[in-house]
Enzyme design. Structure first.
Site, short mmCIF file in Angstrom:
data_model
loop_
_atom_site.label_atom_id
_atom_site.label_comp_id
_atom_site.label_asym_id
_atom_site.label_seq_id
_atom_site.Cartn_x
_atom_site.Cartn_y
_atom_site.Cartn_z
N SER A 153 -48.21 2.58 -0.92
CA SER A 153 -48.17 1.19 -1.41
C SER A 153 -49.12 1.06 -2.59
O SER A 153 -50.15 1.74 -2.65
CB SER A 153 -48.63 0.24 -0.31
OG SER A 153 -48.88 -1.04 -0.85
N TYR A 196 -54.76 -1.07 5.94
CA TYR A 196 -53.46 -0.68 5.39
C TYR A 196 -53.65 0.20 4.17
O TYR A 196 -53.01 1.26 4.04
CB TYR A 196 -52.70 -1.96 5.04
CG TYR A 196 -51.31 -1.76 4.48
CD1 TYR A 196 -50.21 -1.62 5.32
CD2 TYR A 196 -51.09 -1.76 3.10
CE1 TYR A 196 -48.92 -1.48 4.80
CE2 TYR A 196 -49.81 -1.62 2.57
CZ TYR A 196 -48.73 -1.48 3.43
OH TYR A 196 -47.47 -1.34 2.91
P1 NAD Z 1 -40.08 -4.00 7.47
O1 NAD Z 1 -41.06 -4.68 8.37
O2 NAD Z 1 -38.85 -4.73 7.06
O3 NAD Z 1 -39.64 -2.60 8.08
C1 NAD Z 1 -40.51 -1.78 8.80
C2 NAD Z 1 -39.68 -1.02 9.81
O4 NAD Z 1 -40.55 -0.16 10.55
C3 NAD Z 1 -39.00 -1.94 10.83
O5 NAD Z 1 -37.68 -1.52 11.03
C4 NAD Z 1 -39.85 -1.76 12.08
O6 NAD Z 1 -39.13 -1.98 13.28
C5 NAD Z 1 -40.28 -0.32 11.91
N1 NAD Z 1 -41.50 -0.02 12.67
C6 NAD Z 1 -42.66 -0.73 12.68
N2 NAD Z 1 -43.53 -0.15 13.50
C7 NAD Z 1 -42.92 0.95 14.02
C8 NAD Z 1 -43.33 1.95 14.94
N3 NAD Z 1 -44.54 1.93 15.50
N4 NAD Z 1 -42.45 2.93 15.25
C9 NAD Z 1 -41.21 2.95 14.70
N5 NAD Z 1 -40.78 2.03 13.82
C10 NAD Z 1 -41.63 1.04 13.49
O7 NAD Z 1 -40.92 -3.56 6.19
P2 NAD Z 1 -40.48 -2.96 4.77
O8 NAD Z 1 -41.00 -3.92 3.77
O9 NAD Z 1 -39.07 -2.55 4.74
O10 NAD Z 1 -41.44 -1.67 4.74
C11 NAD Z 1 -40.99 -0.34 4.75
C12 NAD Z 1 -42.12 0.56 4.30
O11 NAD Z 1 -42.44 0.26 2.94
C13 NAD Z 1 -43.41 0.40 5.10
O12 NAD Z 1 -44.02 1.65 5.28
C14 NAD Z 1 -44.25 -0.46 4.19
O13 NAD Z 1 -45.63 -0.30 4.43
C15 NAD Z 1 -43.84 0.04 2.83
N6 NAD Z 1 -44.11 -0.90 1.74
C16 NAD Z 1 -43.53 -2.14 1.73
C17 NAD Z 1 -43.84 -3.01 0.68
C18 NAD Z 1 -43.25 -4.39 0.61
O14 NAD Z 1 -43.71 -5.16 -0.23
N7 NAD Z 1 -42.26 -4.74 1.43
C19 NAD Z 1 -44.73 -2.63 -0.30
C20 NAD Z 1 -45.31 -1.37 -0.26
C21 NAD Z 1 -44.99 -0.51 0.78
#
Ligand code: NAD
Length: 256
Positions: free
Chosen positions: A147, A162
């Site tokens: 991130s 995080y």
């Molecule tokens: P999201 O919350 O929509 O998806 C996260 C997914 O991970 C969900 O399907 C959830 O059920 C699953 N999950 C959570 N904890 C878990 C566990 N312990 N075991 C198995 N599955 C688990 O979030 P997103 O925005 O799609 O994020 C996806 C990735 O991208 C993450 O790693 C997040 O940190 C990263 N990210 C997101 C952003 C953003 O702005 N959305 C920015 C930077 C990085």
């Protein structure tokens, strides 16, 4: 010489069951491009439902399995189940993650461990299991999500725990990339800026989206498709000379 990609190949994605998440969008994007798909997410039924939807819409093979990525035995069981049901696993994408908006002085041991267990240890557990198979075939691709918050020191919805976990993903990736390169495996990181999903405490209002975009070079926040396209490149056969890298998909928030 790197071994060629098999014609029939599977990508396993962790964290691909949430309806508006990056993982589900990426699973669809990759299935459209001919990848068979395995999904690991917390809820077994939800993982299987997304897999069924992908198989139906794209005519590829797909399977889902429930596991908490923080539980190594559960991750290994889920991976075994997917591997038995699908063609050769060529790629793993580590997307499972949780946010953590807690200010540093309020971080408890439980919060620290929860976020590290999922966002850092979870990447290690899934990667370890996947590369054990990949080295036997002499070919593999791993992409993990960091991130911009790791690179700039917070400044987004999530804060220190995080950022620390997501920075760990970068060091982990570089080191495993160095160790396994000669076995035909590449590992890279995609580092998104703010993406319009539900991870930042619910759907973003237009006002919040504008505020988050204000810092970047491009006048918008990102979409799951922006990230899916970067992942598709890094797991492609053509990306075989790219390893240990961090691809920032953040609208120019962090230039490096
Ligand atoms: P999201 O919350 O929509 O998806 C996260 C997914 O991970 C969900 O399907 C959830 O059920 C699953 N999950 C959570 N904890 C878990 C566990 N312990 N075991 C198995 N599955 C688990 O979030 P997103 O925005 O799609 O994020 C996806 C990735 O991208 C993450 O790693 C997040 O940190 C990263 N990210 C997101 C952003 C953003 O702005 N959305 C920015 C930077 C990085």
């Amino acid at each position: 010489m790197a071994t060629a990609f098999p014609e029939s190949r599977t990508v396993v994605l962790t964290g691909a069951a949430s309806p508006r998440g990056i993982g589900r969008a990426t699973a669809h994007f990759l299935a459209e491009r001919g990848w068979h798909v395995g999904i690991i997410d917390l809820d077994d039924a939800a993982a299987k439902a997304v897999a069924a939807e992908i198989a139906e819409q794209h005519g590829v093979q797909a399977a889902g399995a429930g596991a908490n990525v923080a539980d190594e035995a559960a991750v290994r069981r889920a991976f075994d189940e997917l591997e038995a049901a699908l063609p050769q696993v060529v790629a793993l994408v580590n997307l499972a993650g949780v946010s953590s908006p807690v200010p540093y002085l309020e971080v408890t041991a439980d919060e620290w461990n929860r976020v590290m267990d999922i966002n850092m240890n979870g990447v290690h557990y899934a990667t370890r299991r996947a590369v054990e198979s990949m080295v036997q075939h002499g070919v593999g691709r791993v992409v993990s999500l960091s991130s911009v918050s790791a690179q700039r020191g917070g400044g987004t919805f999530s804060k220190t725990v995080y950022s620390a976990a997501k920075a760990g993903v970068i060091g982990f990736t570089r080191s495993v990339a160095r160790e396994l390169g000669h076995q035909g495996i590449t590992l890279n990181v995609v580092s998104p800026g703010p993406i319009d999903t539900d991870i930042m405490g619910g759907t973003l209002t237009d006002e919040r989206k504008t505020a988050m975009a204000a810092d970047g070079v491009l006048p918008r926040i990102g979409t799951p498709r922006d990230i899916a396209a970067a992942i598709a490149y890094l797991i492609s056969e053509d990306a075989g000379f790219v390893t240990g890298q961090t691809l920032n998909v953040d609208g120019g928030l962090y230039m490096h």
